[in-house]
Enzyme design. Sequence first.
Site, mmCIF file in Angstrom:
data_model
loop_
_atom_site.group_PDB
_atom_site.id
_atom_site.type_symbol
_atom_site.label_atom_id
_atom_site.label_comp_id
_atom_site.label_asym_id
_atom_site.label_seq_id
_atom_site.Cartn_x
_atom_site.Cartn_y
_atom_site.Cartn_z
ATOM 1 N N LEU A 261 12.337 -40.201 3.411
ATOM 2 C CA LEU A 261 12.048 -38.878 3.956
ATOM 3 C C LEU A 261 10.588 -38.507 3.705
ATOM 4 C CD1 LEU A 261 13.269 -36.345 5.323
ATOM 5 C CD2 LEU A 261 13.716 -35.457 3.020
ATOM 6 N N GLU B 179 0.828 -1.203 0.000
ATOM 7 C CA GLU B 179 0.000 0.000 0.000
ATOM 8 C C GLU B 179 0.866 1.259 0.000
ATOM 9 O OE1 GLU B 179 -2.273 -3.096 2.540
ATOM 10 O OE2 GLU B 179 -0.200 -2.602 2.004
ATOM 11 N N GLY C 288 14.401 -38.392 -0.518
ATOM 12 C CA GLY C 288 13.916 -39.588 -1.163
ATOM 13 C C GLY C 288 12.686 -40.204 -0.511
ATOM 14 N N CYS D 251 -2.543 -4.117 7.067
ATOM 15 C CA CYS D 251 -2.115 -4.327 8.449
ATOM 16 C C CYS D 251 -2.531 -3.158 9.336
ATOM 17 C CB CYS D 251 -0.610 -4.549 8.521
ATOM 18 S SG CYS D 251 0.386 -3.115 8.073
ATOM 19 N N LEU E 2 19.520 -28.399 -6.794
ATOM 20 C CA LEU E 2 18.374 -27.900 -6.018
ATOM 21 C C LEU E 2 18.199 -26.394 -6.180
ATOM 22 C CD1 LEU E 2 18.841 -29.971 -2.724
ATOM 23 C CD2 LEU E 2 17.474 -30.548 -4.747
ATOM 24 N N ALA F 72 7.746 -38.243 -8.297
ATOM 25 C CA ALA F 72 7.692 -38.665 -9.693
ATOM 26 C C ALA F 72 7.642 -40.189 -9.700
ATOM 27 C CB ALA F 72 8.920 -38.164 -10.451
ATOM 28 N N CYS G 57 -0.533 0.046 7.630
ATOM 29 C CA CYS G 57 -0.984 0.495 6.306
ATOM 30 C C CYS G 57 -2.364 1.143 6.376
ATOM 31 C CB CYS G 57 -1.007 -0.686 5.342
ATOM 32 S SG CYS G 57 0.650 -1.297 4.935
#
Length: 360
Positions: free
Chosen positions: A297, A56, A294, A79, A208, A158, A88
Amino acid sequence: MDKIDIHNEFMSYAINLAKKGRGKTSPNPLVGCVIVKDGRIIGEGYHEEFGQNHAEVNAFSNCSEPPEGSDLYVNLEPCSIYGKTSPCVDRIIENGITNVYVGIKDYNPKINGNGIEKLKRAHINVYDGILEKECYELNTGFFKWIETGLPWVIIKIAQSQNGYMGVDSNSSTWLTGDDTKINTHQLRSTVDGIMVGRQTAEIDNPQLTVRKTTGVNPTRIITDTYRKLPLTLKIFKDNEASNIVLCSNKKFSESETSYCTYLPIKDVDGHLDPYDMLKTLGDRGIAKLLIEGGRNLISSFLSQNLVDEVYLYTSNNDLENATLHTPFSLDENWEVIREENFINDSLIIVRRKELCLQES
């Protein structure tokens, strides 16, 4: 164009502005703001970076003419509290805005309707619920984090057509095509952290990072109970993103190195506790977490009902002589929220039913 369409159009514009802040505002939400006068946009802005001006404020700063008597569109309730910036709602009142259109209320318990009420007390007309579902989707991570202190958890799986993630746990198997890779990198660009286990890090040696689309690289998080990861891995050498290694609290304490931050996690019989992982990451401002593997996890988070959303990519091909079966099954606890088809693969995105925003 009727009034509903006009309001939706301006709110959609605010949402697209908000997306420009991806990767830079967390744990704060993504927020965009548009100021409209006589049907014309005279000011726009978005929350550009954590700790800096809110949307804003930036919109008012960019106004091409005085905003008094204008309408303001913002995807999240303005806020009403002092934080790193002033409220704001005060700026909205000071600038003489007539109507405020809000996408969704702020889940922050310190705000949660208080901003709207303060505007109404100042005799400003407030209309909420404009494109509410789209505004919710934009900040799922923030909403969960501000209420629970935990990140929104997405797992990415996947699998082959016959339901396997790989041949076995000791080898790397790529199952999907190039267009699916692009989609995966787009997903990475929307999260704060991306997590894999030690075995995946060693066998796949992944980067990653966000490479096949534009975006900010998320924090890379690796689970390594006994700190056995070789420092020759790409993630420790490329300086493309910050790294966190989660390790046993029975063996190690928190420490910083030039290549990563080590964070101790509750060790339960040689396994890192998934809930404590989330609590620790949430304390560090990770509001949205993507777990890419994997299998063990992923299974540990699923078994403790700590997953909010699943991206399930399925290849058109079977995987022969495989033993690594997909640990996820779609049941009555999950709701399909989107489906996509690629050249050789398909994607379904599912979410826990209790987390799906119901139509009002």
